[in-house]
Design an enzyme around this catalytic site. Structure first.
Site, PDB file in Angstrom:
ATOM      1  N   HIS A   1     -16.741 -28.139 -36.091  1.00  0.00           N
ATOM      2  CA  HIS A   1     -16.464 -29.013 -37.235  1.00  0.00           C
ATOM      3  C   HIS A   1     -14.986 -29.017 -37.612  1.00  0.00           C
ATOM      4  O   HIS A   1     -14.352 -30.058 -37.701  1.00  0.00           O
ATOM      5  CB  HIS A   1     -17.309 -28.581 -38.437  1.00  0.00           C
ATOM      6  CG  HIS A   1     -17.114 -29.437 -39.645  1.00  0.00           C
ATOM      7  ND1 HIS A   1     -16.069 -29.243 -40.534  1.00  0.00           N
ATOM      8  CD2 HIS A   1     -17.797 -30.508 -40.110  1.00  0.00           C
ATOM      9  CE1 HIS A   1     -16.137 -30.151 -41.495  1.00  0.00           C
ATOM     10  NE2 HIS A   1     -17.179 -30.929 -41.261  1.00  0.00           N
TER      11      HIS A   1
ATOM     12  N   HIS B   1     -28.464 -32.053 -39.896  1.00  0.00           N
ATOM     13  CA  HIS B   1     -26.998 -32.017 -39.990  1.00  0.00           C
ATOM     14  C   HIS B   1     -26.434 -30.817 -39.239  1.00  0.00           C
ATOM     15  O   HIS B   1     -26.882 -29.687 -39.462  1.00  0.00           O
ATOM     16  CB  HIS B   1     -26.637 -31.940 -41.479  1.00  0.00           C
ATOM     17  CG  HIS B   1     -25.186 -32.051 -41.779  1.00  0.00           C
ATOM     18  ND1 HIS B   1     -24.567 -31.250 -42.704  1.00  0.00           N
ATOM     19  CD2 HIS B   1     -24.233 -32.895 -41.315  1.00  0.00           C
ATOM     20  CE1 HIS B   1     -23.292 -31.599 -42.797  1.00  0.00           C
ATOM     21  NE2 HIS B   1     -23.055 -32.593 -41.963  1.00  0.00           N
TER      22      HIS B   1
HETATM   23  O1  G3P Z   1     -21.973 -37.398 -40.075  1.00  0.00           O
HETATM   24  C1  G3P Z   1     -21.977 -37.221 -41.440  1.00  0.00           C
HETATM   25  C2  G3P Z   1     -21.400 -35.904 -41.910  1.00  0.00           C
HETATM   26  O2  G3P Z   1     -21.577 -34.910 -40.939  1.00  0.00           O
HETATM   27  C3  G3P Z   1     -19.949 -36.048 -42.235  1.00  0.00           C
HETATM   28  O3  G3P Z   1     -19.381 -34.942 -42.832  1.00  0.00           O
HETATM   29  O4  G3P Z   1     -17.944 -32.966 -42.795  1.00  0.00           O
HETATM   30  O5  G3P Z   1     -20.367 -32.692 -42.443  1.00  0.00           O
HETATM   31  O6  G3P Z   1     -18.965 -33.691 -40.670  1.00  0.00           O
HETATM   32  P1  G3P Z   1     -19.160 -33.513 -42.145  1.00  0.00           P
HETATM   33 MG    MG Z   2     -20.492 -34.211 -39.167  1.00  0.00          MG
END
Ligand code: G3P
Ligand code: MG
Length: 247
Positions: free
Chosen positions: A57, A15
């Site tokens: 982000h 992630h």
């Molecule tokens: O792609 C899934 C996840 O990354 C979505 O949430 O806020 O971490 O971008 P976020």
């Molecule tokens: Mg994401």
């Protein structure tokens, strides 16, 4: 029972590059992800004022850089001067906000697959979907494993579909809308990217039977990840690179 679309992606995905182990959405994070053996990274892409695709982000720069205000209000030349690493740890001082182009070059060289989350600055959904899809198609041209585009924004996904229909798309959602089949079909998505608390084994079966792959985010408990993988989830996005072995 529909046939499932091809899914050339690893079952574990880092992630924001390296989860919680490095400054998110930087090349340093990608390197940490690779060092843990991860073969796929998820990251968040948006546009500078002059429509250079960058990784970030939040809409604003405060949390993850030493900049101020929204990235979408600043030309890329100004964003290159910012530090996107020091907030995380002094060891990452000087780490820049990467361009999508630099990340494409790095991940392709490392044979890492990419999940490009289109994360538009609010109000710029269609513009961002179009521009990111166009740039992804260009930078990853000829890649053996195509990058998977995803977004919470239906508008961005629709724009991406128009711009680069051949790039696979996934719809990210925290809760499952009752019209999920219609939405996924209309947007030509190959996958749904669901928050892990929204999934049951039965629902997984229903989504697979409808012909869509399932990616789950963000799972940091190794036991939960093991359960989901046993159920047959297609990919799991995690921050816990140090606890969840990607092999
Ligand atoms: O792609 C899934 C996840 O990354 C979505 O949430 O806020 O971490 O971008 P976020
Ligand atoms: Mg994401």
């Amino acid at each position: 029972m529909q046939t499932l679309p091809p899914w050339p992606y690893p079952r574990l995905v880092a992630h924001r590059g390296a989860g919680s182990l490095a400054p998110e959405n930087t090349l340093a994070a990608m390197r940490v992800g690779a060092s843990f053996g991860y073969k796929m990274v998820e990251f968040d892409a948006k546009l500078s004022q002059d429509q250079v695709a960058i990784l970030l982000h939040d809409a604003d720069l405060e949390r993850t850089t030493n900049g101020r205000g929204n990235a979408a209000d600043q030309p890329y030349a100004a964003l290159t001067k910012l530090d996107a690493g020091f907030w995380f740890d002094v060891a990452f001082r000087g780490e820049p906000i990467p361009t999508l182009e630099a990340v494409a070059q790095y991940t392709l060289a490392q044979n890492m697959a990419s999940n490009v989350e289109i994360k538009p600055t609010p109000g710029l959904e269609a513009l961002t979907g179009t521009a990111i899809a166009r740039q992804v198609a260009h930078y990853w041209q000829g890649a053996s494993v195509p990058p998977l585009l995803s977004s919470f924004s239906l508008t961005a996904l629709e724009a991406a579909q128009k711009e680069a229909p051949n790039l696979p798309r996934g719809w990210i959602t925290k809760e499952l809308d009752k019209n999920w089949r219609e939405i996924l079909t209309r947007l030509g998505c190959v996958s749904i990217h669901l928050h892990h608390r929204a999934l049951t084994k039965r629902l997984l079966g229903e989504i697979h039977s409808a012909g869509f792959r399932v990616t789950i985010w963000t799972v940091n408990d190794p036991a939960r990840a093991a359960t989901l993988l046993k159920w047959g989830v297609d990919s799991v996005i995690t921050d816990a690179l140090d606890l969840i072995d990607p092999k």
